[in-house]
Design a protein around this motif. Structure first.
Motif, mmCIF file in Angstrom:
data_model
loop_
_atom_site.group_PDB
_atom_site.id
_atom_site.type_symbol
_atom_site.label_atom_id
_atom_site.label_comp_id
_atom_site.label_asym_id
_atom_site.label_seq_id
_atom_site.Cartn_x
_atom_site.Cartn_y
_atom_site.Cartn_z
ATOM 1 N N ALA A 71 32.733 38.921 -13.234
ATOM 2 C CA ALA A 71 33.161 38.045 -14.332
ATOM 3 C C ALA A 71 32.340 36.766 -14.271
ATOM 4 C CB ALA A 71 34.650 37.733 -14.244
ATOM 5 N N VAL A 72 32.029 36.228 -15.427
ATOM 6 C CA VAL A 72 31.283 34.976 -15.511
ATOM 7 C C VAL A 72 31.859 34.130 -16.639
ATOM 8 C CG1 VAL A 72 29.119 35.957 -14.644
ATOM 9 C CG2 VAL A 72 29.575 35.982 -17.095
ATOM 10 N N VAL A 73 31.657 32.826 -16.550
ATOM 11 C CA VAL A 73 31.997 31.905 -17.633
ATOM 12 C C VAL A 73 30.831 30.937 -17.803
ATOM 13 C CG1 VAL A 73 34.499 32.047 -17.351
ATOM 14 C CG2 VAL A 73 33.204 30.360 -16.040
ATOM 15 N N PRO A 74 30.623 30.416 -19.001
ATOM 16 C CA PRO A 74 29.591 29.390 -19.166
ATOM 17 C C PRO A 74 29.867 28.209 -18.239
ATOM 18 C CG PRO A 74 30.335 30.191 -21.303
ATOM 19 C CD PRO A 74 31.269 30.760 -20.278
ATOM 20 N N PHE A 75 28.801 27.632 -17.693
ATOM 21 C CA PHE A 75 28.965 26.480 -16.812
ATOM 22 C C PHE A 75 27.892 25.445 -17.105
ATOM 23 C CE2 PHE A 75 26.271 29.493 -14.534
ATOM 24 C CZ PHE A 75 25.237 28.691 -14.057
ATOM 25 N N VAL A 76 28.056 24.281 -16.501
ATOM 26 C CA VAL A 76 27.111 23.187 -16.698
ATOM 27 C C VAL A 76 26.187 23.100 -15.494
ATOM 28 C CG1 VAL A 76 26.852 20.702 -17.021
ATOM 29 C CG2 VAL A 76 28.739 21.903 -18.123
ATOM 30 N N LEU A 77 24.894 23.018 -15.752
ATOM 31 C CA LEU A 77 23.906 22.803 -14.697
ATOM 32 C C LEU A 77 23.545 21.323 -14.711
ATOM 33 C CD1 LEU A 77 22.064 24.155 -12.553
ATOM 34 C CD2 LEU A 77 20.322 24.335 -14.322
ATOM 35 N N GLU A 78 23.736 20.666 -13.583
ATOM 36 C CA GLU A 78 23.571 19.216 -13.519
ATOM 37 C C GLU A 78 22.494 18.834 -12.521
ATOM 38 O OE1 GLU A 78 28.184 17.891 -14.365
ATOM 39 O OE2 GLU A 78 27.612 18.492 -12.322
ATOM 40 N N ALA B 4 32.266 23.891 -17.174
ATOM 41 C CA ALA B 4 32.074 23.562 -18.584
ATOM 42 C C ALA B 4 33.431 23.499 -19.286
ATOM 43 C CB ALA B 4 31.176 24.598 -19.257
ATOM 44 N N GLU B 5 34.077 24.646 -19.449
ATOM 45 C CA GLU B 5 35.389 24.692 -20.075
ATOM 46 C C GLU B 5 36.469 25.194 -19.126
ATOM 47 O OE1 GLU B 5 34.636 27.109 -23.660
ATOM 48 O OE2 GLU B 5 35.537 25.436 -24.726
ATOM 49 N N SER B 6 36.129 26.232 -18.369
ATOM 50 C CA SER B 6 37.144 26.885 -17.550
ATOM 51 C C SER B 6 36.498 27.559 -16.357
ATOM 52 C CB SER B 6 37.900 27.922 -18.390
ATOM 53 O OG SER B 6 36.993 28.924 -18.864
ATOM 54 N N THR B 7 37.327 28.112 -15.492
ATOM 55 C CA THR B 7 36.876 28.887 -14.350
ATOM 56 C C THR B 7 37.570 30.251 -14.365
ATOM 57 O OG1 THR B 7 38.618 27.968 -12.938
ATOM 58 C CG2 THR B 7 36.487 26.837 -12.929
ATOM 59 N N VAL B 8 37.138 31.134 -13.507
ATOM 60 C CA VAL B 8 37.807 32.422 -13.307
ATOM 61 C C VAL B 8 38.230 32.510 -11.843
ATOM 62 C CG1 VAL B 8 36.656 33.679 -15.158
ATOM 63 C CG2 VAL B 8 35.563 33.530 -12.920
ATOM 64 N N ASN B 9 39.268 33.273 -11.577
ATOM 65 C CA ASN B 9 39.751 33.431 -10.210
ATOM 66 C C ASN B 9 39.229 34.734 -9.621
ATOM 67 O OD1 ASN B 9 41.235 31.032 -10.317
ATOM 68 N ND2 ASN B 9 43.026 32.071 -11.167
ATOM 69 N N ALA B 10 38.572 34.639 -8.470
ATOM 70 C CA ALA B 10 38.075 35.831 -7.788
ATOM 71 C C ALA B 10 39.263 36.688 -7.338
ATOM 72 C CB ALA B 10 37.223 35.430 -6.591
ATOM 73 N N PRO B 11 39.199 38.007 -7.523
ATOM 74 C CA PRO B 11 40.352 38.883 -7.279
ATOM 75 C C PRO B 11 40.892 38.892 -5.853
ATOM 76 C CG PRO B 11 38.671 40.021 -8.550
ATOM 77 C CD PRO B 11 38.056 38.748 -8.067
ATOM 78 N N CYS C 23 36.245 29.928 -9.589
ATOM 79 C CA CYS C 23 34.790 29.932 -9.547
ATOM 80 C C CYS C 23 34.219 30.103 -10.949
ATOM 81 C CB CYS C 23 34.286 31.036 -8.618
ATOM 82 S SG CYS C 23 34.924 32.686 -9.019
ATOM 83 N N LEU C 24 32.903 30.064 -11.038
ATOM 84 C CA LEU C 24 32.202 30.194 -12.313
ATOM 85 C C LEU C 24 31.663 31.607 -12.527
ATOM 86 C CD1 LEU C 24 30.234 26.861 -11.903
ATOM 87 C CD2 LEU C 24 32.364 27.200 -13.174
ATOM 88 N N ALA C 25 31.549 32.347 -11.446
ATOM 89 C CA ALA C 25 31.113 33.746 -11.503
ATOM 90 C C ALA C 25 31.535 34.417 -10.213
ATOM 91 C CB ALA C 25 29.601 33.846 -11.683
ATOM 92 N N TYR C 26 31.860 35.693 -10.300
ATOM 93 C CA TYR C 26 32.152 36.439 -9.079
ATOM 94 C C TYR C 26 31.701 37.877 -9.218
ATOM 95 C CZ TYR C 26 36.365 38.527 -11.282
ATOM 96 O OH TYR C 26 37.223 39.215 -12.107
#
Length: 241
Positions: free
Chosen positions: A99-106, A59-66, A72-75
């Motif tokens: 951690a999670v970030v909003p994402f797009v479901l397509e 959607a806007e951004s991702t997060v990096n798994a430690p 990714c979008l969630a870890y």
């Protein structure tokens, strides 16, 4: 005899606890079974509880798994330490990060998913162990130090990393709310799948079948444990009472 019956009654009460807990935790499974996946096009133009399947996108951004640094979008990452010895040894959670970030479901259309508050069930993407006396790899060592964990070489450790990555299939059961979305490729929609007022908010990588299986494992196990204990106590009473 009265003491015997009292002990048996307490045993039945204790055995009923996992049974009751299992039945309570089985509610999401029942709700998903009673529902059918809805098209995203229908969800975008409606409100209320929905069940959706599609592909996760940024959607806007991702997060990096430690541990791996994977975008990714969630870890969900855990470090467990081996405690005790011999038959009394077990794994104790030492570090747990999510951690999670909003994402797009397509799918046929696109809709934004806000995964905050969801009961997430993600597959294990990375798993490994570090034996006692060995220095963990730098990413794991960094996490341990940040959480002020004991000597990183003192015990055997097990690490696990679960991720939801862009392009993966995803199943979502939650509530559609009308609200503004971030400036993303889905900004033309003002509907967001979120926790909202839905009695269940579940996010699972995979399809509906994967969601049902993973959500059912723990409650079914508890129910079987409770039933086995109750039957065992009743048989014992029938034989010795």
């Amino acid at each position: 005899m009265n003491t015997f019956l009292l002990v048996a009654a307490l045993g039945l009460l204790g055995a009923s606890l996992p049974l009751a807990t299992g039945l309570w935790k089985l509610r999401p499974v029942v709700r998903i079974l009673r529902s059918d996946p809805t098209s995203i096009e229908t969800a975008v133009n409606g409100t209320g509880t929905v069940e959706l399947e599609g592909t996760a996108g940024v959607a806007e951004s991702t997060v990096n798994a430690p541990f791996t640094g994977t975008a990714c979008l969630a870890y969900e990452c855990t470090v467990e330490r081996r405690t005790g010895s011999g038959s009394n040894s077990n794994w104790t959670t030492e570090v747990e990060r999510t951690a999670v970030v909003p994402f797009v479901l397509e799918s046929d259309e696109s809709i934004v998913v806000d995964p905050d508050g969801a009961d997430r069930s993600l597959s294990i993407d990375e798993e490994g162990t570090v034996d006692g006396g060995e220095t963990p790899p730098e990413p794991i060592l960094t996490v341990l130090r940040e959480d002020d964990c004991p000597d990183a070489r003192s015990r055997r450790r097990r690490v696990r990393e679960r991720r939801l990555e862009p392009g993966e299939s995803i199943h979502v059961f939650g509530d559609v709310e009308r609200r503004s979305t971030p400036e993303t490729s889905a900004a033309s929609y003002n509907a967001v799948v979120c926790e909202g007022d839905a009695p269940t908010f579940v996010l699972t990588d995979g399809d509906e079948r994967s969601a049902l299986v993973r959500q059912a494992v723990m409650p079914v196990t508890l129910i079987l444990m409770g039933l086995f204990s109750i039957v065992s106590i009743l048989v014992f009473l029938a034989v010795y009472a």
